[in-house]
Structures are given as structure tokens and as C-alpha cells.
Design an enzyme around this catalytic site. Structure first.
Site, PDB file in Angstrom:
ATOM      1  N   PHE A 172     -18.589  27.969 -38.848  1.00  0.00           N
ATOM      2  CA  PHE A 172     -19.378  27.987 -40.071  1.00  0.00           C
ATOM      3  C   PHE A 172     -18.893  29.157 -40.927  1.00  0.00           C
ATOM      4  O   PHE A 172     -18.729  30.273 -40.429  1.00  0.00           O
ATOM      5  CB  PHE A 172     -20.871  28.112 -39.776  1.00  0.00           C
ATOM      6  N   TYR A 188     -34.629  28.493 -40.134  1.00  0.00           N
ATOM      7  CA  TYR A 188     -35.116  27.531 -41.144  1.00  0.00           C
ATOM      8  C   TYR A 188     -34.641  26.117 -40.897  1.00  0.00           C
ATOM      9  O   TYR A 188     -34.936  25.227 -41.692  1.00  0.00           O
ATOM     10  CB  TYR A 188     -34.823  27.982 -42.572  1.00  0.00           C
TER      11      TYR A 188
END
Lengths: 404, 404
Positions: free
Chosen positions: B123, B218
Site C-alpha cells: 500500500f 475505519y
């Protein structure tokens, strides 16, 4: 001043209309807005909307419906309060993290300049973060000196003059333009911490030719507990510096998902991670109120409120450590008292919330948007009552009220 | 699988009872909980309470009534999901900032070891932050290699093996215990990014003998948009390492306001600035739900949901890039498709919200707490409909749905 005189000032107060925008509890005179500003009805509504509609109903789509641009959009709303251009400010992260970005970036400009000059007794996180920043740049060091020695500490090895504009204890205010000039004359950058300044006094970063600045939005700006901080980088520096916290939101194209970091244009490169939207929503709504505030009017009332408490302190023989000249201070008043901690507790028991700062400072915030002259007059009466009755002797020692 | 079969699975689904805890909008099948988890009723109530009562009514007093300890308290609630001890985790800052702390601290352990080994295609923020971290430690460098070359890249110069446990595109999962061992065998530390793992798969950081870890709350944890991230530091490292982001909340005694930084004990030294309480409140409430979830049950259902969509993809001849073996993946499924972006838009138009990842990945999140087997079966039908009608030809190009 008498109660009638205070009430007379309230009747012609051009800021009185803002009081109803705040959700202050009954029975409290809140003199701690310099630590945690109170809730506005606008922030309450904005947080509810962000939670229920934007997150709950719109879900991931909200990133395209206003969230992703929030750091810059809110930065632009902060800019007028800072005397900055809209494209020179972003909201996000903490004051500490933003200061780390600013200091490391500034230390890397010139390998011959490796010293951060700052003030002993500065707000601790400024010095602590400066310690962390110098450890990230070979040969860098922090030179923290008493205020009186600051000018002499600047020299050909200085990379940065780091100052907190308004002191968190005494409220003493530096002359931003003069000290920025002093830094520049020495060939250094001026980095300002505006945590106790923004929303408290008129600011003109661009006019002072400041280089970088950071600050907090949960005090005078009423952004909310732990609200996102801000970072200002003067336009001339934005693309000459790089953030050490090179997170994906600062990438030129975050959603192209490339391996190599490519810093974004302008202030974008100073972003780090995903913005905290509930906190952003609260801050943005609080700032919308500030768009209606004239800072000169605010400063005038702040000075009036100061005079009321200063007079009360004088009548009691208290040691006021805050300058009497309004141009030399922020928007709080501090008294030195041997029993400051217990005195703060005694005032709280009377419904007057101020705070204590180690070791002997009673600190009272003067926030013209929601405090009336009568409020502050009554606070002065409580101060007198608490002192005359030596209530600090009874005040139970609770854990400290803190987080400045 | 038929609709009836999917419904039969729902009738005996031990996780079905959690669906009512979420405030999902009508008419939407939400397959993007791996990007932004949906709102729980608990978080909505917690945010409202934090706003109105804790901030609005209690004001500064709330710092002493639960706020100041929130990073550690919420960290302790995260710990069981990570296979960590309660005192090994804090919540706060962003994944990017926490990774910066972890990497710089780990790079400083041994001056002979100066290399961070990581994976190309990791990522982006992991690689970007690693670039920023190596710039803060003299002689340090980032060595990013293809997955197949990771083992060979480890050596006597390696300080850190930095891996993202579950890949954000393909959902491929590393064997945490085996790769931690490989890092340790080379004399390096293992630092894990668990952003796509926590709440998706069972984790055992302590059991794997991991060193440090970061991640995001989240996504699967439903903490809220831009919710505070977490940092795990194994007990044995907590006081041997120091955070480069030496902010005042990490000080041993933040409210003694001393000039010199003195790192706090245990995880406290990894704190930086004032915690964002509205975001913290949302996260904490979302985590309370997780205390009721059995991860083995979650994994079983995740595998069932995967099989439904994998079968739908197989029937359409789609290229599934996610491993078929559930122990080798996270909890999303990704298809490679030349029109992946437009296909994602076509599905959104049908009420199926998934997302697109550059350049050709359609990514669909499988979140067992609020998705039924029927939901996922219907998503498969929509996928079939969109593909068979080549709806990507009509899909308007909007700006990307992103933020992973």
C-alpha cells in the site's frame, strides 16, 4: 468597575449577539476557552450531519462529496484569521506533528545551518518536538535560551527561530514582525506556534513575512476537543520544502497508487494520512462563525474584559504576570499565587472554570464571543470571595484540570 | 448457489443478529466496508454524547473524566482483535504517522542495520512513509522488492521487514508467524501493517512474536471516517525504543511542563498530541461491538460469502486475483477486468457499492457483521447483469471512489 458599569458595556457590546451561538451550561462562568473552547450549536449540528447523513447514509461516496478536500477547504477558512492566503494553510494532524514537519523541513534547507533557537519555558511540546526534529537531521541541535538571550542566540548557524507567539502561561506576546525580521537578518527562518494566538489576537503572517506556522484550533477557535491543528507554509516555501511525514495524502496522485513518493503541489504535500472527518466537521462549523467576527472589535472587548479582572486582582494585591499593555499580550490573564492550584479548585467549586499551570499560575481565559462584561465582573467577585475566605485551604486536591 | 440456499444460510447465521446494530441506508448492498466501515447506532450515540454532554456540558472537566486515558483505554479494547496484551496498543494519530514512529525507532536500534525491506506494490503510504523514515536516519535506505524476492532481500544489513499483512488489492495474506520468524532469523524486526487485517481475519501478534504493528480502524472495525489509527509495540521493545514524534502527550509527566523531553513509561511514550475526542468516541463505541464477536465464526462466514461471489465470478469467466484458500487471504475479493473502473460505477448505479483500484481491479469487501448471504448473492446477480449487459459502456466517468 461596578456591576452596573459592566452591564452598561454589555448593552452596547457589538459581540453580544454571538453568545447565543454557544451551548454553554447553566451556572458556569467559563474562563477556560483558551484551553478548550466551548461547543457551538453549529458544530453540534455539523457533527450530527457528518455522522448520520455523510457517514451513515452516503458512506464511501462522501469522500467525493466534500471530505477529500476538507484539509484545504478548512485551511482556507483559517487563513483570514492568520493573515494568510487561502492556499497557504491546511487543517489536519496535531500541532505537534505539524511542528515536526515544519522543523525537519526547515533544518534541511542549508547544511551549514543546523540550529533551532527557541525559548526556555516555551510550551513543552514545542521544545520536545524540536528535540525529536533535530535527532532526524545530522548535526542539528536545539538551542533553548531565556527570552532575554534570544536575540544573541541567533547567528550564522541558525536554521530556525521557533517561537510561541503568545505564551501559554503569562500571555506575553512576541512582536511577530520584529522577531521574524530578526530571524531573517540572521539568515534563519521564523516558525511560529500560534496556539494561544489564533482567535485571540489579530494576526498577519503574510504581512510579517513569516515562513512557517502551526497552531491549535480547539482553544479560541472552538473547534472541538483535540480538533485538527493547522499548518501554514508561506507560498515561497511550499514547493522548496518537503515533509518528512510523506504520507499518501501528500502524494501528487494518491489514488494512482504508485510505489515512489511524489510530493503534491502547494500545500498538498504537507498532508499525511486520511483526515478525521468527524473532527473536521466540528472545526469547519466553528470556523464559519469566525467569518462574521471583526478581529479589531474582538481585541477591544478582550482588553475591556482584561481590565475588569486586572482591577479585581489589583484590589486584592494579586501578582498579575500578564502585561498591562494589550499589544504585548494574548487574551488571557494570569496571576501568580502560592496556592494557585487550590485556588483554581475553589473557583471551580464556585462555578468559575479557569485553570492552573505549574507551579503557581492561576490562568483565566478572556473570550469575547461568549463572555459578557458581567460574567467577568462576577468572576472577579468570586475571586475576591475565594481569596478573602482563603478557600484554597478547603479546596480538595483533585487531579489537575489540564490539556492546554 | 441459489437464492434459497443463501437464505437458508442466513437462517442459521450466528452473526445475523449484528445487522441491526448498523445504520445502513436502504437500497444499498455495501461491499466497501474494507474501505469505510458503516455507522453503528452505538457510534452515533457515542458521538452525540461526546459532543453534547462531554464537550458541551462538562467542557474542560471531561479531560479528567475519561478523555485523557482514551488512547490507552481504546488500545486495550483493540488488543484482543490483534492478539496483543492490553498494554501493548494505543489508539491515535494516523496509520502513516504511527508507521513513521515505528520505522524511525526501529532503524535506530543498531547502526550496522540500516535497511527497511518491503514489498513493491505494498500500500503506497507504507512505502512513502518508509522513504520519509530512512531520510531521518543517516545511511538508512528502503529496499522494496517483488514479493518473490523478499526472503532473499533480508540480510545482515536489514533493520526492518515491513509488510502489509493483507494486500489492499488482491487480499493475499502473509503468514505472519513465518515471516516474523524470517525477519528474526535475519536479525531484523518485523513491522506489520494490519489495515486490511484487523476485524477481517484472526490475528495473533504476540503469538507470532511480532515486534511492531500499525493499522487502521475505519475499515473493518467501523471506527468512522478517518478514525484514529493504532500502534502496537511488543512489551519487550516499549522502553528500548523512542518515538521520533516526541510530543507532550508522550512525556512522562505532560502537566509538569518541563523543558526537557522525558519519555513516558510503556506505550505512553508513543503518544504525540492531544487526542481527537469526537473521533475517539466513535471508535470506542464501534469496538464495544467487537467484544461480542468470535473471530472464528467471523472467518467461517467470510469464507462462505467469498464462495458465493467467487462462484458468480467463475460463471462469468472473471479473473479472480484473490487466493481461493481462505487461510491465504483477507476478507475481500478482487477481480481483474479491463473495464474495472466503469464496472464499479455500473454496480454503484445498481446499488452495489464496491470500489476500483488502479489500474484494473474491482474490489468487493465481505464484511460478515452486516452482510447477509442473500446480500452477497444479490450482489453476484448484479455483477452478472452488469457484465452481461456490458454496462461499463454506459457508466459515466465520475471521479474515483477512493480512500482505502
Amino acid at each position: 468597575m461596578t456591576l452596573d458599569e459592566a452591564r452598561a458595556l454589555d448593552r452596547t457590546d457589538p459581540l453580544a449577539r454571538f453568545r447565543d451561538r454557544f451551548a454553554l451550561p447553566d451556572g458556569v462562568i467559563y474562563l477556560d476557552g483558551n484551553s478548550l473552547g466551548p461547543l457551538t450549536h453549529a458544530s453540534r449540528a455539523a457533527v450530527a450531519d457528518c455522522t448520520t447523513r455523510q457517514w451513515g447514509d452516503r458512506l464511501i461516496r462522501s469522500w467525493n462529496e466534500g471530505w477529500i478536500d476538507a484539509p484545504q477547504r478548512i485551511g482556507a477558512k483559517l487563513a483570514p484569521l492568520l493573515g494568510a492566503h487561502p492556499h497557504e494553510v491546511i487543517a489536519g494532524d496535531t500541532t505537534s506533528a505539524n511542528l515536526f514537519k515544519a522543523l525537519v523541513a526547515a533544518l534541511r534547507i542549508d547544511p551549514k545551518r543546523r540550529v533551532i533557537v527557541s525559548e526556555l519555558g516555551n510550551f513543552p511540546t514545542d521544545l520536545h518536538i524540536a528535540e525529536g526534529a533535530v535527532a532526524c537531521v545530522p548535526g542539528a541541535e536545539l538551542r533553548a535560551v531565556p527570552r532575554a538571550q534570544l536575540a544573541d542566540a541567533l547567528g550564522p548557524d541558525t536554521a530556525v527561530l521557533l517561537l510561541t507567539h503568545v505564551h501559554y502561561k503569562t500571555a506575553e506576546r512576541f512582536d511577530m514582525a520584529a522577531w521574524t525580521r530578526a530571524a531573517h537578518d540572521a539568515g534563519a527562518l521564523a516558525v511560529w506556534d500560534l496556539s494561544h494566538s489564533v482567535g485571540a489576537v489579530p494576526l498577519d503572517l503574510d504581512g510579517a513575512n513569516a515562513d512557517l506556522a502551526v497552531g491549535c484550533t480547539y482553544k479560541y477557535l472552538n473547534g472541538g476537543p483535540g480538533a485538527p491543528a493547522f499548518l501554514y507554509v508561506a507560498e515561497r516555501w511550499q514547493e522548496r520544502l518537503e515533509s518528512p511525514l510523506s504520507g499518501w495524502m501528500g502524494h501528487a496522485e494518491p489514488f494512482s497508487f504508485t510505489d515512489r513518493y511524489q510530493p503534491g503541489p502547494g500545500m498538498k504535500r504537507w498532508l499525511v494520512g486520511t483526515p478525521p472527518m468527524l473532527a473536521m466537521a466540528s472545526l469547519e462549523a466553528a470556523l464559519d462563525l469566525w467569518a462574521e467576527v471583526e478581529m479589531a472589535t474582538l481585541a477591544t472587548k478582550s482588553a475591556q474584559l482584561f481590565d475588569i479582572l486586572a482591577a479585581a486582582g489589583d484590589a486584592l494585591g494579586l501578582d498579575c504576570v500578564t502585561p498591562r499593555d494589550p499589544t504585548l499580550r494574548g487574551s488571557h490573564i494570569s496571576f501568580r499565587h502560592p496556592h494557585a492550584y487550590a485556588l483554581a479548585q475553589a473557583l471551580i467549586a464556585r462555578g468559575v472554570i479557569g485553570d492552573f499551570r505549574d507551579p503557581d499560575i492561576l490562568r483565566l481565559g478572556l473570550t469575547p464571543l461568549y463572555l459578557s462584561h458581567e460574567d467577568v465582573w462576577r468572576a472577579g467577585e468570586h475571586l475576591r470571595g475565594a481569596i478573602e475566605a482563603k478557600e484554597w485551604q478547603e479546596a480538595r486536591h483533585q487531579r489537575r484540570l489540564a490539556v492546554t
